[in-house]
Design a protein around this motif. Structure first.
Motif, mmCIF file in Angstrom:
data_model
loop_
_atom_site.group_PDB
_atom_site.id
_atom_site.type_symbol
_atom_site.label_atom_id
_atom_site.label_comp_id
_atom_site.label_asym_id
_atom_site.label_seq_id
_atom_site.Cartn_x
_atom_site.Cartn_y
_atom_site.Cartn_z
ATOM 1 N N ASP A 52 0.815 -0.990 0.036
ATOM 2 C CA ASP A 52 -0.099 -0.190 -0.136
ATOM 3 C C ASP A 52 0.439 1.461 0.019
ATOM 4 O O ASP A 52 1.230 1.682 1.077
ATOM 5 N N PRO A 53 1.030 2.252 -0.945
ATOM 6 C CA PRO A 53 2.214 3.366 -1.199
ATOM 7 C C PRO A 53 1.760 4.524 -0.327
ATOM 8 O O PRO A 53 1.615 5.211 -0.102
ATOM 9 N N VAL A 59 3.149 11.195 0.692
ATOM 10 C CA VAL A 59 1.771 10.529 0.059
ATOM 11 C C VAL A 59 0.621 10.413 0.711
ATOM 12 O O VAL A 59 0.487 10.045 1.768
ATOM 13 N N THR A 60 -0.220 11.180 -0.390
ATOM 14 C CA THR A 60 -1.234 11.250 0.451
ATOM 15 C C THR A 60 -2.500 10.802 -0.440
ATOM 16 O O THR A 60 -2.840 10.901 -1.796
ATOM 17 N N CYS A 61 -3.806 9.674 -0.111
ATOM 18 C CA CYS A 61 -4.596 9.397 -1.074
ATOM 19 C C CYS A 61 -6.211 9.601 -0.655
ATOM 20 O O CYS A 61 -6.348 9.821 0.914
ATOM 21 N N ASP A 62 -6.981 9.187 -1.118
ATOM 22 C CA ASP A 62 -8.098 9.172 -0.545
ATOM 23 C C ASP A 62 -8.706 7.836 0.580
ATOM 24 O O ASP A 62 -8.464 7.380 0.645
ATOM 25 N N LEU A 70 1.491 14.188 -3.939
ATOM 26 C CA LEU A 70 2.415 14.013 -4.017
ATOM 27 C C LEU A 70 3.622 15.877 -3.732
ATOM 28 O O LEU A 70 3.068 16.410 -4.215
ATOM 29 N N ASP A 71 3.292 15.309 -2.641
ATOM 30 C CA ASP A 71 4.799 16.725 -1.843
ATOM 31 C C ASP A 71 6.266 16.706 -1.294
ATOM 32 O O ASP A 71 6.712 15.661 -0.262
ATOM 33 N N TYR A 93 -2.556 16.916 -6.585
ATOM 34 C CA TYR A 93 -1.301 18.047 -6.255
ATOM 35 C C TYR A 93 -0.205 16.965 -6.687
ATOM 36 O O TYR A 93 0.279 15.642 -6.473
ATOM 37 N N LEU A 94 0.735 17.639 -7.872
ATOM 38 C CA LEU A 94 1.705 17.147 -8.150
ATOM 39 C C LEU A 94 2.965 18.231 -7.464
ATOM 40 O O LEU A 94 2.980 19.289 -8.460
#
Length: 214
Positions: A52-53, A59-62, A70-71, A93-94
């Motif tokens: 699970d990335p 990394v932010t996921c929904d 990706l920050d 957001y990249l």
């Protein structure tokens, strides 16, 4: 139903599962890690053995476990952007600004239909601005300033009706500045310090013959 049909449908089910999607997105992110040098080890948690990335730093996921952000701004990364980024279909957001990235902007970023912000400013990116970015209908912020980009500003970008901020200043772009669509509201600040670039917003700047602009 034969055993082969059963196996075929099972494979389709597995490929469409959230776990399979996580694997695909994890592979895409790990391609990023392999393509860059990371002196501060900010990508150390990007481990391909962890399925699970969404557990990886930056990394932010929904709620569905899909990567949305990706920050990696100001992370001292060097290397190249990879086309695999185009597989992160829910990415909004990249953020890769203020690094030492070089090479071209992958045209595959045009597949990121959910993208709201593309911040690649203050790197060493070269090549042209991909016309494929014109397909990013949700894009509001496109900041490419402070690179070494060349060529024309693609006219296709005028189709981006949601675009609020556009900055390509401090590059080596040429040709004329689009003035239709969303570009009608951008000031000369968005285009300054491109000596070969000309247009109505830059009447006071040095003008060049743009016939040879590619």
């Amino acid at each position: 139903m034969s055993i082969w049909n059963t196996m075929f449908h099972l494979c389709l089910l597995l490929l469409s599962s959230p776990l399979a999607t996580a694997n695909l997105e994890g592979d895409a992110l790990y391609a990023v890690r392999r393509a860059v040098k990371d002196p501060d080890n900010v990508l150390q948690s990007w481990d391909p053995t962890l399925v699970d990335p969404c557990t990886w730093f930056h990394v932010t996921c929904d709620g569905d476990g899909r990567v949305t952000r990706l920050d990696l701004g100001n992370a001292k990364l060097s290397g190249r952007l990879v086309p695999e980024l185009g597989k992160l279909h829910r990415l909004q957001y990249l953020e890769l600004y203020m690094n030492n990235l070089e090479g071209p902007i992958p045209e595959e970023l045009g597949a990121l239909n959910s993208l709201v912000s593309l911040d690649l400013y203050h790197n060493n990116l070269t090549g042209t601005i991909p016309p494929s970015l014109s397909t990013l209908s949700n894009l509001r912020f496109l900041r490419l300033n402070g690179n070494r980009l060349t060529g024309r500003i693609p006219r296709e970008l005028t189709k981006l009706g949601s675009l609020k901020i556009f900055d390509v200043s401090n590059n080596d772009l040429c040709g004329t500045i689009p003035t239709s669509g969303s570009f009608s509201k951008f000031t000369e600040e968005s285009f300054k310090n491109n000596p070969k670039l000309e247009g109505p917003e830059l009447m006071g700047f040095v003008r060049y013959d743009v016939g040879g602009c590619k």
